[in-house]
Design an enzyme around this catalytic site. Structure first.
Site: not given
Length: 214
Positions: A123, A141
């Site tokens: 991420k 997220d």
């Protein structure tokens, strides 16, 4: 929960891009070093808090060379209002050392290289490349995960699998859509008490339930 149709996905994509086409990260940075540090610190911490912390950190340690030689306790003291500051302090120093040793002080630009750095997962790597180079990538997220599930874009239980499904369904403009879903989730489609009156696509919403990645 009902899943979004292909037509609904295309409509939502169009709405998000139109509303947020000029959106950028709310993290303050001036170069790739500052951006990567800020993203690492932002894990489970607000961008607002990170922006309060980083000026003093960057003033004392303006590059990977300086940070690689930093005193751990000193770095901890500079970021101690950030969540998990003990581990983050260790990680950013280790990251700086690796960048100095392997990349001559230049932050690498590929996911494969980035995720080998301390404190950098998939991420974080994707967010970095999305923001700094407008790469056609998706990063998931907590906000993106929640928005994706509420609009029936996915039923996956993990962020990585959700990322893969969103990338497959949206295909293009992923960098814009990532930032759009972050901001939409942060300010409107909130975890608790979502501001449905301000929703940009209420007719496409499938539920107000809150979803969290495993």
């Amino acid at each position: 929960m009902k899943k979004a149709t292909k037509k609904e996905i295309e409509e939502l994509k169009s709405i998000l891009i139109d509303k947020y086409k000029d959106a950028k990260t709310e993290l303050n940075y001036t170069n790739e070093y500052e951006l990567l540090i800020s993203i690492i610190l932002s894990a489970q911490c607000t961008d607002k808090r990170v922006n309060i912390i980083t000026p003093a950190l960057f003033e004392k340690y303006p590059n990977t060379k300086e940070l690689s030689n930093a005193n751990l306790d000193d770095v901890k003291s500079l970021i101690n209002s950030c969540s998990f500051f003990n581990n983050k302090a260790k990680n950013i120093i280790s990251m700086a050392k690796a960048v100095e040793e392997k990349y001559n002080g230049i932050i690498p630009r590929t996911q494969k290289e980035l995720i080998c750095l301390a404190g950098v997962g998939q991420k974080t790597a994707n967010v970095f490349m999305i923001e700094y180079e407008n790469k056609n990538l998706m990063a998931v997220d907590t906000h993106v995960f929640r928005v994706a599930h509420r609009f029936g874009l996915t039923s996956e239980k993990t962020a990585i699998k959700t990322e893969a499904e969103l990338s497959k369904k949206f295909k293009t403009d992923l960098h814009i859509l990532h930032q759009a879903m972050v901001l939409f989730g942060r300010y409107i489609c909130k975890a608790t008490s979502p501001d449905c009156a301000q929703c940009i696509a209420p007719h496409l919403c499938k539920t107000k339930d809150t979803f969290k990645a495993n």
